[in-house]
Design a protein around this motif. Structure first.
Motif, PDB file in Angstrom:
ATOM      1  N   ALA A  82       1.002  -1.121   0.171  1.00 57.40           N
ATOM      2  CA  ALA A  82      -0.285  -0.053   0.046  1.00 57.40           C
ATOM      3  C   ALA A  82       0.973   1.273   0.238  1.00 57.40           C
ATOM      4  N   ILE A  83       0.977   2.032  -0.706  1.00 53.38           N
ATOM      5  CA  ILE A  83       1.382   3.335  -0.936  1.00 53.38           C
ATOM      6  C   ILE A  83       0.665   4.593  -0.439  1.00 53.38           C
ATOM      7  N   PRO A  84       0.777   5.055   0.500  1.00 51.19           N
ATOM      8  CA  PRO A  84      -0.069   6.370   1.267  1.00 51.19           C
ATOM      9  C   PRO A  84      -0.519   7.429  -0.056  1.00 51.19           C
ATOM     10  N   ALA A  85      -1.547   8.439   0.120  1.00 55.73           N
ATOM     11  CA  ALA A  85      -1.300   9.241  -0.877  1.00 55.73           C
ATOM     12  C   ALA A  85      -0.852  10.483  -0.225  1.00 55.73           C
ATOM     13  N   ASP A  86      -0.286  10.356   0.926  1.00 51.26           N
ATOM     14  CA  ASP A  86       0.212  11.770   1.512  1.00 51.26           C
ATOM     15  C   ASP A  86       1.122  11.826   0.427  1.00 51.26           C
ATOM     16  N   MET A  92       5.740  13.085  -5.643  1.00 45.61           N
ATOM     17  CA  MET A  92       6.009  13.861  -7.092  1.00 45.61           C
ATOM     18  C   MET A  92       5.986  15.382  -6.965  1.00 45.61           C
ATOM     19  N   ILE A  93       6.042  15.886  -6.401  1.00 48.12           N
ATOM     20  CA  ILE A  93       6.197  17.310  -5.919  1.00 48.12           C
ATOM     21  C   ILE A  93       7.043  17.655  -5.290  1.00 48.12           C
ATOM     22  N   GLN A  94       7.997  17.006  -4.488  1.00 45.28           N
ATOM     23  CA  GLN A  94       9.073  17.427  -3.992  1.00 45.28           C
ATOM     24  C   GLN A  94      10.113  17.831  -5.099  1.00 45.28           C
ATOM     25  N   GLN A  95      11.463  18.392  -4.384  1.00 39.65           N
ATOM     26  CA  GLN A  95      12.364  18.670  -5.830  1.00 39.65           C
ATOM     27  C   GLN A  95      12.823  17.982  -6.636  1.00 39.65           C
ATOM     28  N   ASN A  96      13.416  16.579  -6.165  1.00 41.90           N
ATOM     29  CA  ASN A  96      13.807  15.055  -7.371  1.00 41.90           C
ATOM     30  C   ASN A  96      12.637  14.599  -7.046  1.00 41.90           C
ATOM     31  N   ARG A  97      11.052  14.680  -8.187  1.00 48.25           N
ATOM     32  CA  ARG A  97      10.220  14.332  -8.307  1.00 48.25           C
ATOM     33  C   ARG A  97      10.210  12.939  -8.941  1.00 48.25           C
ATOM     34  N   TYR A  98       9.630  11.991  -8.253  1.00 55.38           N
ATOM     35  CA  TYR A  98       8.763  10.618  -9.000  1.00 55.38           C
ATOM     36  C   TYR A  98       7.928  10.652  -9.730  1.00 55.38           C
ATOM     37  N   SER A  99       7.852   9.925 -11.035  1.00 54.95           N
ATOM     38  CA  SER A  99       6.281  10.088 -11.912  1.00 54.95           C
ATOM     39  C   SER A  99       5.838   8.758 -10.812  1.00 54.95           C
ATOM     40  N   LEU A 100       4.513   9.125 -11.648  1.00 58.80           N
ATOM     41  CA  LEU A 100       3.333   8.062 -10.826  1.00 58.80           C
ATOM     42  C   LEU A 100       4.192   6.501 -11.795  1.00 58.80           C
ATOM     43  N   ASN A 101       4.234   6.445 -12.703  1.00 62.26           N
ATOM     44  CA  ASN A 101       4.963   5.700 -13.586  1.00 62.26           C
ATOM     45  C   ASN A 101       6.414   4.838 -12.059  1.00 62.26           C
ATOM     46  N   GLU A 102       6.788   5.538 -12.632  1.00 60.73           N
ATOM     47  CA  GLU A 102       8.108   5.434 -11.292  1.00 60.73           C
ATOM     48  C   GLU A 102       7.895   4.674 -10.333  1.00 60.73           C
ATOM     49  N   ILE A 254      -5.693  11.448   3.458  1.00 60.15           N
ATOM     50  CA  ILE A 254      -6.528  10.945   2.652  1.00 60.15           C
ATOM     51  C   ILE A 254      -5.915  11.158   1.170  1.00 60.15           C
ATOM     52  N   VAL A 255      -6.097  12.614   0.959  1.00 63.86           N
ATOM     53  CA  VAL A 255      -6.249  13.207  -0.165  1.00 63.86           C
ATOM     54  C   VAL A 255      -4.765  13.192  -0.210  1.00 63.86           C
ATOM     55  N   ARG A 256      -4.858  13.060  -2.663  1.00 65.59           N
ATOM     56  CA  ARG A 256      -3.540  13.166  -3.271  1.00 65.59           C
ATOM     57  C   ARG A 256      -3.533  14.493  -3.597  1.00 65.59           C
ATOM     58  N   PHE A 257      -2.611  15.104  -2.584  1.00 70.88           N
ATOM     59  CA  PHE A 257      -3.203  17.045  -3.021  1.00 70.88           C
ATOM     60  C   PHE A 257      -2.196  17.251  -4.463  1.00 70.88           C
ATOM     61  N   SER A 258      -1.363  16.446  -5.015  1.00 67.60           N
ATOM     62  CA  SER A 258      -0.900  16.551  -6.097  1.00 67.60           C
ATOM     63  C   SER A 258      -1.333  16.382  -6.905  1.00 67.60           C
ATOM     64  N   TRP A 259      -3.139  15.377  -7.163  1.00 65.86           N
ATOM     65  CA  TRP A 259      -3.685  15.810  -8.150  1.00 65.86           C
ATOM     66  C   TRP A 259      -4.511  16.891  -8.607  1.00 65.86           C
ATOM     67  N   GLN A 260      -4.313  16.587  -9.666  1.00 64.58           N
ATOM     68  CA  GLN A 260      -5.049  17.948 -10.471  1.00 64.58           C
ATOM     69  C   GLN A 260      -6.401  18.322  -9.594  1.00 64.58           C
ATOM     70  N   THR A 261      -7.500  17.971  -9.183  1.00 65.43           N
ATOM     71  CA  THR A 261      -8.548  18.419  -8.650  1.00 65.43           C
ATOM     72  C   THR A 261      -8.377  18.474  -7.706  1.00 65.43           C
ATOM     73  N   ALA A 262      -6.781  18.178  -6.239  1.00 62.80           N
ATOM     74  CA  ALA A 262      -6.876  19.022  -5.893  1.00 62.80           C
ATOM     75  C   ALA A 262      -6.459  20.089  -5.822  1.00 62.80           C
ATOM     76  N   LYS A 263      -5.475  20.715  -6.274  1.00 65.87           N
ATOM     77  CA  LYS A 263      -4.719  21.779  -6.776  1.00 65.87           C
ATOM     78  C   LYS A 263      -5.958  22.534  -6.910  1.00 65.87           C
ATOM     79  N   THR A 264      -6.534  22.470  -8.024  1.00 70.55           N
ATOM     80  CA  THR A 264      -8.039  23.393  -8.713  1.00 70.55           C
ATOM     81  C   THR A 264      -8.740  23.669  -7.826  1.00 70.55           C
TER      82      THR A 264
END
Length: 314
Positions: A82-86, A92-102, A254-264
């Motif tokens: 299990a990979i937690p949302a936070d 995905m948004i830190q300086q050395n980012r991981y992509s979702l694929n990675e 519980i929210v993935r704040f890097s998702w565009q839905t949350a960002k908007t």
């Protein structure tokens, strides 16, 4: 990892195959889960006869029925990552980012490594692709060079290979249960139960009703969950996102704040905030010198008399 099958089959002497699939790659709520299921090569035909199929194409009731079968099986083993949302969002948004694929690749490879470390004679691994199948397959072969293990990466693998279908079911049912029975760490949400209602104090009748509901946790369908299924388009998920956005702190964990839905939603409803580490490293303003002009503070902070909790030492 369960241990039922190894009582009858040898990890080292029998040949085993593994299937890997995910649940919750697209939702804005909750963890992304990777599930793996392993089976002796000699029992693959038996697995096929159980009727396992792509979990997304099955009803919730059928998925749960098959998951119970997998857990009780004398020849199947299963494991979940299990990979937690936070954590996912931060990565995905830190300086050395991981992509979702990675992140997905690392989770799948972690499941394979755990299984190999436990001594299983893993001869073949089937995976649903993340990104181009060929490059993913090459990545796996490079990572596990030295092991006598073959890899098959395919689109729609969960609908083609029963062992991947079984993994898909394990991941999907587990994720649904985690979402519907989420344990909140935020104080203002801690008294919310799995039906979305707050606990009522000193009410024995209500307590009895809650106890009955808790006994039926495993029977909850994602359509009945007050959070919805976690996807941005689900009506209950949208209601949660709109009702649980704090003007300063944004969303619960519980929210993935890097998702565009949350960002908007954050852009539209939260106070505009500029943090010190957002200032360019070569900017004199970061070290206390005057810049072209003072950064304007959000009207929200001014209206609520909120100020910095420390003074700039420079």
């Amino acid at each position: 990892m369960s241990t039922v099958a190894t009582k009858k089959y040898s990890k080292e002497k029998d040949e085993w195959v593994m299937g890997i699939d995910e649940a919750g790659r697209g939702p804005v709520l909750g963890a992304m889960l990777y599930g793996a299921c392993i089976c002796p090569v000699s029992r693959l035909e038996d697995l096929k006869q159980t009727g396992v199929f792509d979990s997304k194409q099955l009803t919730d009731e059928k998925r749960r029925e098959l998951f119970k079968m997998i857990k009780k099986s004398e020849y199947l083993e299963w494991i979940i990552d299990a990979i937690p949302a936070d954590w996912m969002s931060e990565s995905m948004i830190q300086q050395n980012r991981y992509s979702l694929n990675e992140i997905s690749h690392e989770s799948a490879m972690n499941l394979i490594q755990i299984t190999l470390n436990k001594g299983y004679n893993l001869t073949h691994v089937y995976l649903d692709t993340v990104g181009p199948p060929q490059s993913y397959e090459q990545k796996l072969m490079g990572r596990f060079m030295g092991y006598d293990t073959k890899f098959t990466v395919s689109k729609k693998a969960d609908a083609i290979y029963p062992i991947v279908s079984a993994a898909s079911i394990c991941a999907k049912v587990t994720r649904d249960d985690i979402i519907c029975n989420w344990i909140w760490i935020e104080n203002h949400l801690k008294d919310i139960e799995s039906n979305g209602k707050r606990k009522e104090k000193n009410n024995d009748d209500q307590k009895d009703q809650n106890d009955d509901k808790n006994k039926k946790k495993e029977e909850i369908d994602d359509n009945e969950c007050w959070l919805g299924n976690g996807y941005p388009g689900h009506e209950k998920t949208k209601q949660f996102m709109q009702s649980q956005c704090d003007k300063i702190f944004g969303f619960p964990s519980i929210v993935r704040f890097s998702w565009q839905t949350a960002k908007t939603i954050i852009d539209e409803r939260c106070a505009k905030t500029k943090f010190a580490d957002e200032t360019a490293t070569n900017s004199l303003a970061k070290w206390g010198f005057s810049g072209a002009g003072k950064v304007k503070r959000s009207k929200f902070y001014k209206d609520n008399n909120l100020d910095l909790c420390f003074e700039n030492p420079f």
